[in-house]
Design an enzyme around this catalytic site. Structure first.
Site: not given
Ligand code: UD1
Ligand code: MG
Length: 454
Positions: A9, A15
């Protein structure tokens, strides 16, 4: 299970165009990584490691669970490097690696992955549109030979539709041996976890694989558009589960379950309802369109009419609530209670058979049985400083547009005349009212209408 879990993670998730670390974006009512965590917990692993990265202290702080071990990857040098960062901690026989941004993975699929132990087992699938995924290269015997990332793949390799989902199980000993051997001589100058495959093959290890039940399980989230798409996939899955359990949904595409909704038999849910947190609907419950229900349990055969909003409420059996009712936290309705339109109730107990049918506010109130509250009644529960309690005893009848100034007690079978402001306790079975006497001015004349007035 003798299994360690590593959840990656650490990616920035730029994005997503969000200040939140990607894995903390909300999906189905909780951060997307929590879906992965909750699913892997069902395997009862030895330990769960979360590899987090820059800006990820937020991840650590907000997941804050004693059964997670957080490992910081200072620089995001690739998925192989991320696992290497955690490697020295791993002690179980096998290690499963998952991605925090692939949240819909199912328990059954993960069980398949650990069922047939081998040195390296990959979760693979076929995609109609494999763009962005690592492609699976097989040899003449159809054995897995290598994974090639999209950016490193030749035009011919890009035609391959068998892809790597990223999820895998490896023997921990072998994993620890292979990880330091991964190099970054590729298009992205990253240490690819996927290179485990060619390392295993070079050592004559046969790479095993299995496939998920559905490709929805391995959808990854990199953009808000994908987040929205995965949210729909999750909601469809939750709606199908309800339908399979005999719940009637007016439209499975128009329901949002952002928590844990449990239903008994013959429940009907109309369109555009939102369920948040833990909600339980008992047998025969009907939920009207556009209702929002959070942390609430509703008893047998009760009906919530459209556009109602319930939060932290316990509704008894055979009640009717709404349309347009708002029940706020710590409200309890006993059985056969009726709450009508534009009624707001906060932190109150409403006794069996009581009715509050129109346009009222009750806060910090305790109502006995078969009380009737007339339209426009309000409890004045707040003096600007403190909240006070209103008690309305059994079978009392409150006339319309009354203000009950708390603390105050309305006696049993007491009747309050419409329009009263009640500031003192009222006697049982007596009529109490406080209003100025109606009078008519006999010598009053209506002025004549002057013409041409503008
Ligand atoms: C990866 C796989 C690809 C697979 C795809 C499936 C590699 C090299 N490629 O590609 O074969 O088809 O997933 O979705 O593994 N992360 C870190 N630290 C890092 C880099 C990444 O923790 O240094 C985390 C990310 O937060 C993310 C996961 O690892 O959760 C995957 O990284 P990402 O960059 O998204 O890999 P993909 O290019 O999608
Ligand atoms: Mg990815």
């Amino acid at each position: 299970m003798d299994l360690d879990i590593v959840i990656l993670a650490a990616g920035e998730g730029s994005r997503m165009k969000s200040k939140l670390p990607k894995v903390m974006n909300i999906l189905g009512g909780k951060p997307m990584i929590n879906h992965v965590i909750d699913t892997v917990k069902t395997l009862s692993p030895k330990s769960i490691y979360v590899v987090y990265g820059s800006g990820g202290d937020y991840v650590k702080k907000n997941l804050n669970s004693p059964d997670l071990i957080f490992i910081k990857q200072e620089k995001q040098l690739g998925t192989g490097h991320a696992v290497l960062t955690a490697a020295s901690e791993l002690s179980a026989k096998n290690t499963m690696i998952l991605y925090g941004d692939v949240p819909l993975i199912r328990e059954n699929t993960l069980r398949k992955l650990v069922e047939n132990p081998s040195m390296l087992t990959l979760l693979l699938t076929h995609m109609d549109n494999p763009k962005g995924y690592g492609r699976i290269i097989r040899d003449a015997d159809n054995d897995i030979k290598q994974i090639v990332e999209e950016k490193d793949a030749s035009t011919k390799q890009r035609q391959i539709r068998e892809v790597n989902t990223g999820i895998l199980v490896a023997e921990t000993k072998a994993l620890k041996r292979w990880l330091p051997q991964i190099k970054n001589n590729n298009a992205q100058r990253e240490f690819y976890l996927t290179d485990l495959t060619s390392l295993a093959v070079a050592q004559k290890v046969k790479v095993n694989y299995c496939v998920p039940e559905s490709n929805n399980e391995i959808l990854g989230i990199n953009t808000k558009a994908e987040l929205a798409m995965v949210e729909r996939a999750l909601q469809q899955r939750r709606a199908s589960n309800l339908i399979d359990n005999g719940i009637t949904l007016a439209d499975p595409n128009r329901i949002d379950i952002r928590g844990n909704l449990t239903c008994e038999s013959d429940v009907f849910i109309d369109i555009n309802c939102i369920f948040e947190g833990k909600v339980h609907l008992a047998s025969g419950v009907k939920i009207g369109a556009h209702s929002i229900i959070r942390e609430t349990s509703i008893g047998n055969h009760s009906e919530i009419l459209p556009f109602s909003h319930l939060e932290n409420v316990r509704v008894g059996t055979n009640c009717q609530v709404g349309p347009y009712a708002r029940l706020r936290p710590n409200t309890t309705l006993e059985n056969n209670v009726k709450i009508g339109n534009f009624v707001e109730i906060k932190k109150s107990d409403i006794g069996t058979g009581s009715k509050i049918n129109h346009l009222s506010y009750l806060g910090d109130a305790e109502l006995g049985e078969n009380v009737n509250v007339g339209a426009g009644t309000i409890t004045c529960n707040y003096d600007g400083n403190r909240k006070h309690k209103t008690v309305i005893q059994n079978r009392a009848f409150i006339g319309s547009n009354s203000s009950l100034v708390a603390p105050v007690k309305i006696g049993e079978e007491s009747v309050i005349g419409a329009g009263s402001t009640i500031t003192k306790n009222t006697a049982d079975a007596k009529l109490t009212l406080s209003r100025s006497k109606q009078k008519t001015i006999t010598n009053w004349k209506k002025s004549k209408k002057t013409s041409n007035r503008k």
